[in-house]
Design a protein around this motif. Structure first.
Motif, mmCIF file in Angstrom:
data_model
loop_
_atom_site.group_PDB
_atom_site.id
_atom_site.type_symbol
_atom_site.label_atom_id
_atom_site.label_comp_id
_atom_site.label_asym_id
_atom_site.label_seq_id
_atom_site.Cartn_x
_atom_site.Cartn_y
_atom_site.Cartn_z
ATOM 1 N N THR A 106 26.212 -15.780 14.302
ATOM 2 C CA THR A 106 27.553 -15.343 14.655
ATOM 3 C C THR A 106 27.789 -13.977 14.047
ATOM 4 O OG1 THR A 106 29.890 -15.990 14.745
ATOM 5 C CG2 THR A 106 28.735 -16.372 12.681
ATOM 6 N N ASP B 258 35.387 -8.040 9.468
ATOM 7 C CA ASP B 258 36.305 -8.330 8.377
ATOM 8 C C ASP B 258 36.600 -7.012 7.665
ATOM 9 O OD1 ASP B 258 37.877 -9.570 6.521
ATOM 10 O OD2 ASP B 258 36.247 -10.550 5.440
ATOM 11 N N LEU C 165 30.950 -11.075 13.072
ATOM 12 C CA LEU C 165 32.384 -10.983 12.867
ATOM 13 C C LEU C 165 32.751 -9.623 12.286
ATOM 14 C CD1 LEU C 165 33.199 -11.514 9.516
ATOM 15 C CD2 LEU C 165 31.854 -13.507 10.108
ATOM 16 N N GLU D 269 31.767 -22.231 6.956
ATOM 17 C CA GLU D 269 31.907 -23.131 8.103
ATOM 18 C C GLU D 269 30.674 -23.154 8.994
ATOM 19 O OE1 GLU D 269 35.625 -22.117 9.935
ATOM 20 O OE2 GLU D 269 36.795 -22.969 8.267
ATOM 21 N N ARG E 194 34.750 -17.465 4.721
ATOM 22 C CA ARG E 194 35.136 -18.700 5.419
ATOM 23 C C ARG E 194 34.190 -18.982 6.584
ATOM 24 N NH1 ARG E 194 39.959 -17.446 6.314
ATOM 25 N NH2 ARG E 194 40.072 -17.202 8.575
ATOM 26 N N GLN E 195 33.826 -17.939 7.309
ATOM 27 C CA GLN E 195 32.881 -18.103 8.415
ATOM 28 C C GLN E 195 31.503 -18.515 7.899
ATOM 29 O OE1 GLN E 195 35.352 -18.242 10.838
ATOM 30 N NE2 GLN E 195 33.653 -17.539 12.092
ATOM 31 N N TYR F 288 37.983 -13.940 5.327
ATOM 32 C CA TYR F 288 37.537 -14.371 6.656
ATOM 33 C C TYR F 288 36.015 -14.454 6.712
ATOM 34 C CZ TYR F 288 36.789 -14.303 11.706
ATOM 35 O OH TYR F 288 36.371 -14.601 12.982
ATOM 36 N N ARG F 289 35.342 -13.463 6.123
ATOM 37 C CA ARG F 289 33.874 -13.450 6.137
ATOM 38 C C ARG F 289 33.303 -14.677 5.435
ATOM 39 N NH1 ARG F 289 29.976 -11.908 2.427
ATOM 40 N NH2 ARG F 289 31.561 -11.157 0.977
#
Length: 245
Positions: free
Chosen positions: A141, A145, A143, A12, A8-9, A5-6
């Motif tokens: 951003t 993870d 997040l 993106e 991927r962020q 997830y990390r």
């Protein structure tokens, strides 16, 4: 290929472009993801260590992307040439090392449009370096993870950058100096009233309060000095929480 997830962020956050250079590529997962999802047309995967670079080559070959992703052994940005990449990404690197890489490659980075940075430590130092060296943080951003907090910075290297002000209109030119609060927790995250930042601040305040309680029981001089430092951090987290609420 499944990306964390990390990562991927991180991937993106990059603006679609022609060429991305990934510094400290490790397994080459980010460049592979970028190509497979059309975020860039070509990529350069760089790492200072031979082992990770071999793993990256194997993964790139496995995904049949050897024509689109080049691997290079490189200390930071040393193997990258001017005007060769539109964007540079660095993640999973400590803040002090990241600053060293940015400083060593400062001239080259003037030919790059964008940086996407996710330092694992010394985030305030990274923000301070960027804002004092004509880089402009255009987005952030935060997040979680695997129960760890990560921050990703999107940074413009272009001199005609305009920053979107979340409380006013668009302001052009060099942004105002960051406050200590903004260096620690992010001007944009604070203005967004970011929910993940809010959770991080609550956790940080609780951690600092526990440390302060233990230090209050320590009569040694070094304990008193550390207690003052912790009280300062508590005050900063409280101020940030008040700004977000």
């Amino acid at each position: 290929m499944k990306l964390s997830y990390r990562l991927r962020q991180v991937a993106e956050m990059i603006t679609p472009c022609e060429v991305v250079a990934d510094v400290g590529t490790d397994h080459g997962y980010v460049p592979i993801y970028l190509i497979q999802h059309g975020i860039c047309k070509k990529a350069i995967a760089m790492d200072i260590n031979a082992g990770p670079l071999r793993r990256a080559k194997d993964n790139i070959c496995r995904e049949h992307l050897t024509d689109l992703i080049e691997t290079r052994r490189s200390d930071g940005l040393q193997a990258l040439r001017e005007d060769e990449a539109d964007a540079v990404v660095m993640s999973g690197i400590g803040g002090e090392l990241m600053i060293r890489i940015l400083e060593d490659g400062k001239q080259l980075l003037r030919t790059v449009s964008e940086l996407v940075l996710s330092p694992h430590s010394e985030l305030a130092l990274v923000r301070k370096y960027l804002t004092e060296n004509d880089f402009y943080i255009s987005d952030e951003t935060m997040l979680i993870d695997e129960d760890k907090f990560y921050t990703i910075l999107k940074v413009s290297c272009e001199k005609d950058f305009c920053e979107i002000n979340f409380h006013e209109n668009i302001s052009h030119g060099k942004e105002e100096s960051y406050t200590e609060l903004e260096l620690n927790y992010g001007r944009i995250l604070l203005r967004k009233k970011d929910k993940v930042l809010f959770e991080y601040l609550k956790r940080e305040k609780n951690k600092y309060n526990q440390i302060a309680q233990r230090l209050q029981e320590n009569a040694a001089e070094h304990g008193k000095i550390r207690l003052e430092e912790i009280r300062k951090q508590i005050k900063l987290t409280e101020q940030a929480l008040n700004d977000i609420v």
